[in-house]
Design a protein around this motif. Structure first.
Motif, PDB file in Angstrom:
ATOM      1  N   VAL A  77       0.830  -1.197   0.000  1.00 10.37           N
ATOM      2  CA  VAL A  77       0.000   0.000   0.000  1.00 10.37           C
ATOM      3  C   VAL A  77       0.869   1.253   0.000  1.00 10.37           C
ATOM      4  N   ALA A  78       1.968   1.226   0.751  1.00 11.31           N
ATOM      5  CA  ALA A  78       2.848   2.390   0.848  1.00 11.31           C
ATOM      6  C   ALA A  78       3.439   2.752  -0.509  1.00 11.31           C
ATOM      7  N   LEU A  79       3.935   1.754  -1.237  1.00 15.38           N
ATOM      8  CA  LEU A  79       4.513   2.021  -2.551  1.00 15.38           C
ATOM      9  C   LEU A  79       3.468   2.560  -3.521  1.00 15.38           C
ATOM     10  N   PHE A  80       2.279   1.983  -3.471  1.00 12.23           N
ATOM     11  CA  PHE A  80       1.220   2.431  -4.365  1.00 12.23           C
ATOM     12  C   PHE A  80       0.805   3.861  -4.027  1.00 12.23           C
ATOM     13  N   ALA A  81       0.700   4.176  -2.739  1.00 11.71           N
ATOM     14  CA  ALA A  81       0.322   5.523  -2.310  1.00 11.71           C
ATOM     15  C   ALA A  81       1.355   6.546  -2.755  1.00 11.71           C
ATOM     16  N   VAL A  82       2.628   6.199  -2.655  1.00 10.54           N
ATOM     17  CA  VAL A  82       3.690   7.110  -3.094  1.00 10.54           C
ATOM     18  C   VAL A  82       3.562   7.413  -4.578  1.00 10.54           C
ATOM     19  N   ASN A  83       3.262   6.383  -5.377  1.00 11.41           N
ATOM     20  CA  ASN A  83       3.106   6.594  -6.815  1.00 11.41           C
ATOM     21  C   ASN A  83       1.911   7.491  -7.118  1.00 11.41           C
ATOM     22  N   ILE A  84       0.818   7.342  -6.375  1.00 10.68           N
ATOM     23  CA  ILE A  84      -0.351   8.192  -6.581  1.00 10.68           C
ATOM     24  C   ILE A  84      -0.032   9.643  -6.225  1.00 10.68           C
ATOM     25  N   VAL A  85       0.593   9.853  -5.069  1.00 12.35           N
ATOM     26  CA  VAL A  85       0.962  11.204  -4.639  1.00 12.35           C
ATOM     27  C   VAL A  85       1.919  11.844  -5.644  1.00 12.35           C
ATOM     28  N   LYS A  86       2.858  11.066  -6.130  1.00 13.15           N
ATOM     29  CA  LYS A  86       3.822  11.565  -7.105  1.00 13.15           C
ATOM     30  C   LYS A  86       3.137  12.012  -8.385  1.00 13.15           C
ATOM     31  N   ALA A  87       2.180  11.212  -8.869  1.00 14.01           N
ATOM     32  CA  ALA A  87       1.455  11.557 -10.093  1.00 14.01           C
ATOM     33  C   ALA A  87       0.647  12.839  -9.907  1.00 14.01           C
ATOM     34  N   VAL A  88      -0.005  12.996  -8.761  1.00 19.26           N
ATOM     35  CA  VAL A  88      -0.806  14.193  -8.482  1.00 19.26           C
ATOM     36  C   VAL A  88       0.080  15.435  -8.422  1.00 19.26           C
ATOM     37  N   LEU A  89       1.217  15.321  -7.738  1.00 22.28           N
ATOM     38  CA  LEU A  89       2.118  16.466  -7.603  1.00 22.28           C
ATOM     39  C   LEU A  89       2.677  16.907  -8.955  1.00 22.28           C
ATOM     40  N   TYR A  90       3.011  15.955  -9.794  1.00 25.37           N
ATOM     41  CA  TYR A  90       3.529  16.313 -11.119  1.00 25.37           C
ATOM     42  C   TYR A  90       2.430  16.921 -11.994  1.00 25.37           C
ATOM     43  N   ALA A  91       1.193  16.475 -11.798  1.00 24.01           N
ATOM     44  CA  ALA A  91       0.080  17.088 -12.535  1.00 24.01           C
ATOM     45  C   ALA A  91      -0.099  18.554 -12.117  1.00 24.01           C
ATOM     46  N   VAL A  92       0.006  18.818 -10.808  1.00 23.54           N
ATOM     47  CA  VAL A  92      -0.087  20.194 -10.314  1.00 23.54           C
ATOM     48  C   VAL A  92       1.060  21.038 -10.868  1.00 23.54           C
ATOM     49  N   LEU A  93       2.257  20.464 -10.918  1.00 24.70           N
ATOM     50  CA  LEU A  93       3.421  21.176 -11.453  1.00 24.70           C
ATOM     51  C   LEU A  93       3.216  21.515 -12.930  1.00 24.70           C
ATOM     52  N   ALA A  94       2.670  20.547 -13.695  1.00 23.58           N
ATOM     53  CA  ALA A  94       2.433  20.794 -15.117  1.00 23.58           C
ATOM     54  C   ALA A  94       1.419  21.921 -15.329  1.00 23.58           C
ATOM     55  N   ILE A  95       0.361  21.933 -14.525  1.00 19.47           N
ATOM     56  CA  ILE A  95      -0.646  22.995 -14.632  1.00 19.47           C
ATOM     57  C   ILE A  95      -0.029  24.349 -14.278  1.00 19.47           C
ATOM     58  N   SER A  96       0.828  24.372 -13.274  1.00 24.09           N
ATOM     59  CA  SER A  96       1.488  25.620 -12.869  1.00 24.09           C
ATOM     60  C   SER A  96       2.384  26.145 -13.982  1.00 24.09           C
TER      61      SER A  96
END
Length: 265
Positions: free
Chosen positions: A53-72
Motif C-alpha cells: 500500500v505504501a509504494l502504491f500511495a507514493v506513486n499516486i501522490v507523485k502523479a498528483v504532484l507532477y500534474a499540479v506542477l504541469a498545470i502551474s
C-alpha cells in the motif's frame, strides 16, 4: 514602424522570460516534489502502512504532484486555463479511446490494492510469468524471476489472469517423485523416503511426512514423498532432500528404471 518593432521586442522579451521562468519552475518543482515524497515516507503513520500500500500511495501522490506542477508551468507560460480546459474537454474522448489500455491498467492497479491477491515480496505465478513481486505501481507490477530478471506485467493483465500466490500461507507442501526400477525393493525405497524426511530438521512433523507409491510404468515404479516446510525453505529443502534421497537410494541398492533399446534388425 517603431511601434511595431517595440511591440515585437516586448513580446519576444516577455516570451523568453516566461520560458526561463517555466524551466526554473520545472527544476524547482521537481526538487520540492522529491522533498515532499521523502517527507511523506518519514511520517510515522505512513511507515506503519503495509509495504504494498505504501509504494502504491507514493506513486499516486507523485502523479498528483507532477500534474499540479504541469498545470502551474502552463499558467507561467501564459496559456489561458480556459483554453486549456476547452482543449482537454474536446480531446477527452479521443484520448480516452487511445488510452484504453493505460486506463485499464490504472483500474487494475486500484483493484489489486483493494482485493490484495498478493503483496510485495510474495512469490506468484500469473499472466505467464513466475517470480517475486518487487513493486506494484499505478500502471504495472514488477516481478523478479529466480534468475534475477525483472519482468513488467500490466496491471490489467494481472486482474484478468489466474494468480497463484505460492507464499500466501506460512507453509507449503513439497511434493517429490522418484522413478525406481521394478526390481528394487519397494518397501526399502519408502522407508528411505520417510527416514530422509524425519532426519531433516526443517521438515515439519505436523502434518507428518507421507511417502507413497505414486504410479509407474512397465519398466519403473514411481515413489513420492510429500512433506510440509516453511515457505522460505521450499527451494532449499527441495535440493537438500533430493540429494540425501538419491545418495541413500544408491547405498541401499535402489536402481534406476531399466533402459529399453529397440532395434529394427
Amino acid at each position: 514602424m517603431e511601434n511595431v518593432i517595440k511591440t515585437i521586442t516586448e513580446y519576444c522579451t516577455t516570451g523568453v522570460i516566461r520560458i526561463l521562468l517555466a524551466i526554473a519552475a520545472w527544476f524547482i518543482g521537481k526538487m520540492i516534489i522529491n522533498a515532499l515524497l521523502k517527507g511523506v515516507k518519514k511520517i510515522p503513520a505512513f511507515a506503519k502502512l503495509d509495504q504494498t500500500v505504501a509504494l502504491f500511495a507514493v506513486n499516486i501522490v507523485k502523479a498528483v504532484l507532477y500534474a499540479v506542477l504541469a498545470i502551474s508551468i502552463i499558467g507561467i507560460l501564459g496559456v489561458p486555463m480556459a483554453s486549456v480546459v476547452a482543449v482537454l474537454a474536446s480531446a477527452g474522448l479521443a484520448v480516452g479511446m487511445s488510452l484504453q489500455g493505460a486506463l485499464s491498467n490504472v483500474a487494475g492497479g486500484i483493484m489489486l490494492m483493494v482485493l490484495r491477491p498478493f503483496n510485495v515480496g510474495d512469490y506468484v505465478e500469473a499472466a505467464g510469468v513466475e517470480g517475486t513481486v518487487s513493486a506494484i505501481n499505478l500502471f504495472y507490477t514488477s516481478i523478479t524471476t529466480p534468475q534475477n530478471s525483472q519482468i513488467t506485467v500490466p496491471n490489467g493483465a494481472l486482474m484478468g489472469a489466474n494468480v497463484v500466490n505460492m507464499t500466501a500461507n506460512d507453509t507449503r507442501r513439497l511434493d517429490m517423485t522418484f522413478s525406481i526400477g521394478k526390481d528394487s525393493d519397494l518397501n526399502t525405497a519408502l522407508r528411505i523416503l520417510n527416514e530422509a524426511a524425519i532426519a531433516d530438521e526443517k521438515v515439519l512433523k505436523d502434518p507428518a511426512p507421507s511417502p507413497i507409491v505414486a504410479g509407474g510404468s512397465d519398466t519403473s515404479v514411481d515413489v513420492a514423498l510429500r512433506v510440509w516446510v516453511a515457505k522460505d525453505d521450499y527451494l532449499s529443502e527441495k535440493a537438500i532432500l533430493t540429494k540425501n534421497i538419491v545418495q541413500a537410494f544408491g547405498k541401499a541398492g535402489i536402481t534406476a528404471p531399466a533402459v529399453r533399446i529397440i532395434s529394427d534388425k
